[in-house]
Design an enzyme around this catalytic site. Structure first.
Site, PDB file in Angstrom:
ATOM      1  N   SER A  44       0.698  -1.176   0.168  1.00 20.99           N
ATOM      2  CA  SER A  44      -0.198  -0.005  -0.011  1.00 20.99           C
ATOM      3  C   SER A  44       0.901   1.118  -0.099  1.00 20.99           C
ATOM      4  CB  SER A  44      -0.897  -0.015   1.101  1.00 20.99           C
ATOM      5  OG  SER A  44      -0.049  -0.118   2.477  1.00 20.99           O
ATOM      6  N   CYS A  45       0.422   2.303  -0.655  1.00 21.08           N
ATOM      7  CA  CYS A  45       1.032   3.761  -0.612  1.00 21.08           C
ATOM      8  C   CYS A  45      -0.143   4.382  -0.710  1.00 21.08           C
ATOM      9  CB  CYS A  45       1.737   3.883  -1.780  1.00 21.08           C
ATOM     10  SG  CYS A  45       3.630   3.048  -1.632  1.00 21.08           S
ATOM     11  N   ASP A  46       0.329   5.789  -0.286  1.00 19.42           N
ATOM     12  CA  ASP A  46      -0.829   6.974  -0.255  1.00 19.42           C
ATOM     13  C   ASP A  46       0.149   8.079  -0.467  1.00 19.42           C
ATOM     14  OD1 ASP A  46      -3.797   5.741   0.821  1.00 19.42           O
ATOM     15  OD2 ASP A  46      -2.107   4.673   1.852  1.00 19.42           O
TER      16      ASP A  46
END
Length: 423
Positions: A10-12
């Site tokens: 995950s990345c944001d």
């Protein structure tokens, strides 16, 4: 199967522009969520002039160099050439996210999305220019190759968030095809999913023809990039990204009109939403927040952790000025026979931990073993971060005028102060 790691990756990435920001500035932030034991280093690369015919060796392939490259500061996995996120001397910030689309991912070595982040920063003097650099290179060289320092390939396509002092762009790709959306005001976030619908500002010239030829779009009605190019059956990580994307959007709305660097640091530390991740397989390996004032007389400020888990890390300020003092404490060692550079790749492992990473990991172990002492240390680190933020805010408000040599030593001094607390 490539790209099908069961661990949730995950990345944001976030950006806020007036009127959502508290000051007349653009604020950018990103969490780089990577394999748990991967080390992220902070690298400053000065501007350079290159000779005609020069080449540049990226992570896997060599491409033509340009005449002039801008100075950049990068937060990058220590084994590769590109970066998860970074900024350049002109106040441009870029971050990327992995996505899986209807276009097949390729294991053949090409440009990584992280290479494209660095190339956009080195060659673009505005967010729009960096976008044009990335899309041209994407069409010329393609994207592909393993994004993980392991023998089993881990492959994905990329989305990008690009920002400068005046605007931001979302760039989403599917193989060599792409769509871009211009952001002039308010706020925007991206996660591990396509998010550009019908509001397309620019696109690959063959995008819609490709969609029609594959039977993904009839050619009638409005064209939504996300609807047409997203997988009908999403991998688990893409489903998880939807929740984080919604949570990030809600957090931005909650703070609309009051967003500062501190706001983004708090969002990047938010564990309930999954934006800050610390799982067995993946964790937030590094974080970045930038303040890009619209007044060109004020400097852009870039904060980096250089260590995992922002909820237990310190954001340290960096400013582009002449005579920057190097910070070797956040540079990983190099290896003569680097397994990332030998073919076949990743057949052995090396210890890439830099000095700050080593000391920070020891501190994390202390926090977990002795909660009382851990809380004391965490409070000390927060106080250290607060001092840096207060100094930067005073600079942006015009209340102080530091000497150039003080700014040149700012990042080094903050890293050094953090290291002393770990002794």
């Amino acid at each position: 199967m490539a790209g099908q790691d069961p661990a949730p990756s995950s990345c944001d990435c976030f950006v806020a522009l007036p009127p959502h920001t508290a000051a007349p500035a653009v604020v950018f932030g990103k969490n780089a969520d990577r394999p748990r034991h991967e080390v992220q280093e902070i690298v400053y690369i000065p501007s350079a002039v290159h000779r005609p015919g020069d080449k540049v060796q990226c992570t896997y392939i060599e491409i033509e160099q340009v005449e002039r490259t801008h100075a950049v500061v990068l937060s990058r996995p220590a084994w590769l050439w590109g970066a998860e996120m970074g900024a350049n001397e002109h106040g441009v910030c870029v971050g990327n996210e992995g996505v899986w689309t209807r276009e097949p991912v390729g294991e053949d070595e090409a440009l990584l999305g992280m290479d494209l982040v660095r190339l956009g920063l080195e060659r673009g003097s505005s967010a729009r220019e960096a976008l044009e650099v990335i899309t041209a290179l994407l069409e010329q060289h393609g994207q592909g190759g393993s994004c993980k320092e392991e023998p089993t390939p881990f492959v994905y396509h990329n989305t990008f968030l690009l920002a400068d002092r005046h605007e931001a762009w979302v760039l989403e790709t599917a193989g060599s095809y792409w769509a871009a959306q211009q952001i002039r005001e308010g706020s925007r976030n991206i996660s591990n999913q396509l998010s550009i619908g019908t509001d397309i500002t620019a696109e690959h010239p063959g995008l819609r023809q490709r969609a029609q030829s594959q039977g993904w779009w009839s050619g009638a009605g409005q064209f939504s990039f996300a609807e047409v190019f997203s997988l009908a059956q999403q991998p688990p990580r893409m489903e998880a990204a939807k929740t984080r994307y919604r949570a990030g959007k809600e957090l931005l709305q909650q703070h609309a009109g009051h967003i500062t660097a501190e706001t983004f640091m708090a969002i990047l530390r938010d564990k309930d939403s999954g934006i800050c991740v610390d799982s067995e397989g993946f964790r937030t390996a590094g974080s970045m927040v930038s303040v890009l004032p619209q007044d060109p007389a004020l400097p852009c400020i870039h904060f980096f952790t250089a260590t995992p888990d922002p909820s237990r890390s310190v954001f340290k300020p960096f400013i582009f000025v002449p005579g920057l003092k190097p910070a070797p404490q956040v540079i990983s060692p190099t290896f003569r026979d680097d397994p990332a550079k030998k073919v076949p790749r990743f057949q052995s492992t090396v210890d890439r931990r830099h000095e700050l990473y080593r000391r920070h990991q020891a501190a994390l172990e202390l926090m977990e073993k002795d909660q009382e002492r851990g809380q004391e240390l965490l409070q000390t680190l927060r106080d250290l971060e607060k001092q840096g933020l207060e100094a930067v805010n005073a600079l942006l408000a015009g209340n102080v005028a530091p000497r150039p040599e003080e700014l040149a030593e700012l990042f080094f001094d903050c890293v050094d102060a953090e290291m002393k607390f770990y002794k």
